[in-house]
Enzyme design. Structure first.
Site, short mmCIF file in Angstrom:
data_model
loop_
_atom_site.label_atom_id
_atom_site.label_comp_id
_atom_site.label_asym_id
_atom_site.label_seq_id
_atom_site.Cartn_x
_atom_site.Cartn_y
_atom_site.Cartn_z
N GLY A 91 -27.43 -4.66 35.19
CA GLY A 91 -27.39 -3.70 36.27
C GLY A 91 -28.49 -3.97 37.28
N GLY A 140 -25.87 -4.70 31.78
CA GLY A 140 -24.65 -4.19 32.40
C GLY A 140 -23.48 -5.14 32.30
N GLU A 163 -33.21 -4.70 27.20
CA GLU A 163 -33.77 -3.43 27.70
C GLU A 163 -35.18 -3.13 27.18
OE1 GLU A 163 -29.62 -3.51 28.65
OE2 GLU A 163 -30.66 -3.87 26.76
N ASP A 171 -28.19 0.05 26.24
CA ASP A 171 -27.17 1.04 26.62
C ASP A 171 -25.81 0.37 26.76
OD1 ASP A 171 -27.93 -0.32 28.98
OD2 ASP A 171 -27.47 1.40 30.24
#
Length: 483
Positions: A91, A140, A163, A171
């Site tokens: 992301g 992402g 992350e 996530d």
């Protein structure tokens, strides 16, 4: 320059900056859509940014997937990235950190709402969806691929959930797919942010197929030619697609050994099975100190200890708790719970601190985490607890699909045999190790990778009794430190 002219010049500069920012967020060419007979393709088109996923791209992809779900003309969906370097490197977290620094945390939370809606839609999509994981596939990008029933890795694939390196948590559904990996492999990947490359993404089950990248254009053209009958259900269509992909398999690389295998894999299961970070570190130290231990395992243990101390202490603790709770969550609950966790990270400082240091300022020194080190967190402290409490004040994530499940619907049909599959076969107590291997080769029609993966599992987890029958064993005993 007169004061009035100076003020007007500053206002014009601000207007241009705002216009440029809006244009960057809504680039008409950041996603390319193509229709070719029955195939619909989505191409992430930010190669200079390694196809990093931003809000503009999500806002285009989601409605197109919803539209194709209703179309009788759309038979197969392919998700891919532009350029040779990346499928999607993650992301656009730098933008989120800048929003947070400017007091716009709600914009960051809204971004995750849209991203998780898209990821859940992909995970529950009712048409064949294929991800070309060609190149860097992280964060992402994993959310756009790992939930697909068909996932193709290539020699250029680099997988990671990075992350914990930026003060966040794994996530995009990692609470679902990482704990469901064999043994403690998922926990290890979650806490360390370790990378897997090429065929190892296939060996671990994160991809269902392995092809050379040069085969992808030909495969895509062939997929466009497939025709299905109206009454063909999803499993039937995926079976045809699976057989088509297998036609393009040209073998596995001979010079790329299996990473999560052998004694290192046994050590991963021993060390990362614990429920606290302190116990994991103690187990790693025991592996390193054991003088009778395999030198490669000792080196791995030392490296892993060093890596964990470079990660955000908060993130490591949250990720471990996440890996223990995730197996109890359905795919829908996963994204709802992760949305809450993400919102809390956006309201805190760790994520913004990590991204600013690593990706914006690009500081060469260590990030100044808070707490600073893993040792600063006492064993009796439970710093991750608040992240997993449902906060009724936070907006609830509204999903776009009502479909839900607790295990991936098609994981066993199209991927390689798993450790669980082999254990179930062995537990029947009726086969020799050679017969177990032959069973899976026949069941999978000699699919490439079956020989390598099942042989590794048998060598590591299976012994023979006096009658030559396969018996399942474990290697969870912790080595004793010797003087």
């Amino acid at each position: 320059m007169p004061l009035k002219a100076k003020i007007m010049s500053q206002q014009l500069a601000r207007q241009k900056s705002t216009s440029a920012s809006k244009a960057a967020e809504n680039d008409a060419e950041d996603v390319l859509f193509n229709s070719n007979y029955g195939l619909r393709s989505i191409e992430l088109n930010r190669p200079s940014k390694l196809n990093a996923l931003n809000g503009s791209m999500i806002s285009k992809i989601t409605p197109r997937l919803l539209e194709w779900a209703k179309s009788d003309m759309a038979n197969v969906i392919v998700m891919k990235g532009a350029g040779p370097k990346a499928f999607c490197a993650g992301g656009d977290v730098a933008t989120l950190a800048l929003w947070n620094k400017n007091g716009q945390q709600q914009k960051s939370i809204d971004y995750f709402s849209k991203e998780y809606q898209l990821d859940h839609l992909i995970a529950t999509y009712q048409k064949p969806y294929i991800a070309f994981m060609d190149g860097i596939t992280m964060g992402g990008g994993v959310g756009l691929s790992v939930h697909a029933p068909i996932r193709i890795a290539t020699e250029r694939t680099v997988f990671a959930m990075p992350e914990t390196t930026i003060g966040f948590f794994p996530d995009v559904g990692a609470s679902f797919f990482l704990p469901r990996m064999a043994g403690e492999a998922g926990t290890y990947l979650a806490l360390t942010s370790e990378r897997l490359s090429g065929v190892n993404v296939f060996y671990t089950g994160l991809a269902t197929h392995y092809l050379h990248s040069s085969s992808l254009p030909q495969l895509e053209s062939r997929l466009a030619e497939l025709r299905f009958k109206d009454y063909d259900d999803m499993p039937s269509r995926l079976a045809v697609i699976n057989a088509t992909i297998e036609e393009y398999c040209t073998g596995l690389p001979y010079d790329e050994p299996m990473f999560l295998a052998g004694e290192i894999r046994n050590a991963i299961d021993r060390c990362f099975r614990h429920d606290t970070v302190h116990e994991i570190l103690a187990a790693l130290e025991a592996e390193q100190a054991q003088k009778q231990q395999d030198p490669q395992v000792q080196a791995w243990a030392k490296h892993t200890i060093d890596v964990l101390h470079q990660r955000s202490p908060t993130s490591v603790h949250v990720a471990l708790r996440q890996m223990r709770l995730g197996p109890k969550w359905s795919i829908s609950e996963t994204f709802k719970r992760e949305h809450q966790i993400a919102a809390k990270f956006m309201k805190g400082q760790e994520f913004t601190r990590g991204v600013t240091s690593k990706l914006i300022d690009r500081s060469k020194g260590p990030v100044q985490w808070e707490p600073r080190t893993l040792e600063d967190i006492l064993p009796e402290e439970n710093i991750s607890e608040d992240f997993f409490k449902v906060d009724e004040k936070l907006p609830k994530l509204e999903l776009l699909s009502r479909t839900d499940y607790v295990e991936y619907p098609y994981s066993r049909e199209f991927g390689l045999p798993t450790e669980k599959d082999v254990m179930e076969k062995v537990s029947l107590g009726l086969s020799t190790p050679d017969e177990v291997l032959q069973h899976f080769l026949e069941e999978k029609r000699n699919k490439q990778g079956v020989l390598e993966v099942v042989s590794e599992i048998l060598a590591r987890k299976v012994a023979e009794d006096k009658q030559g029958t396969a018996v399942w064993v474990d290697h969870l005993e912790q080595p004793t430190t010797t003087a």
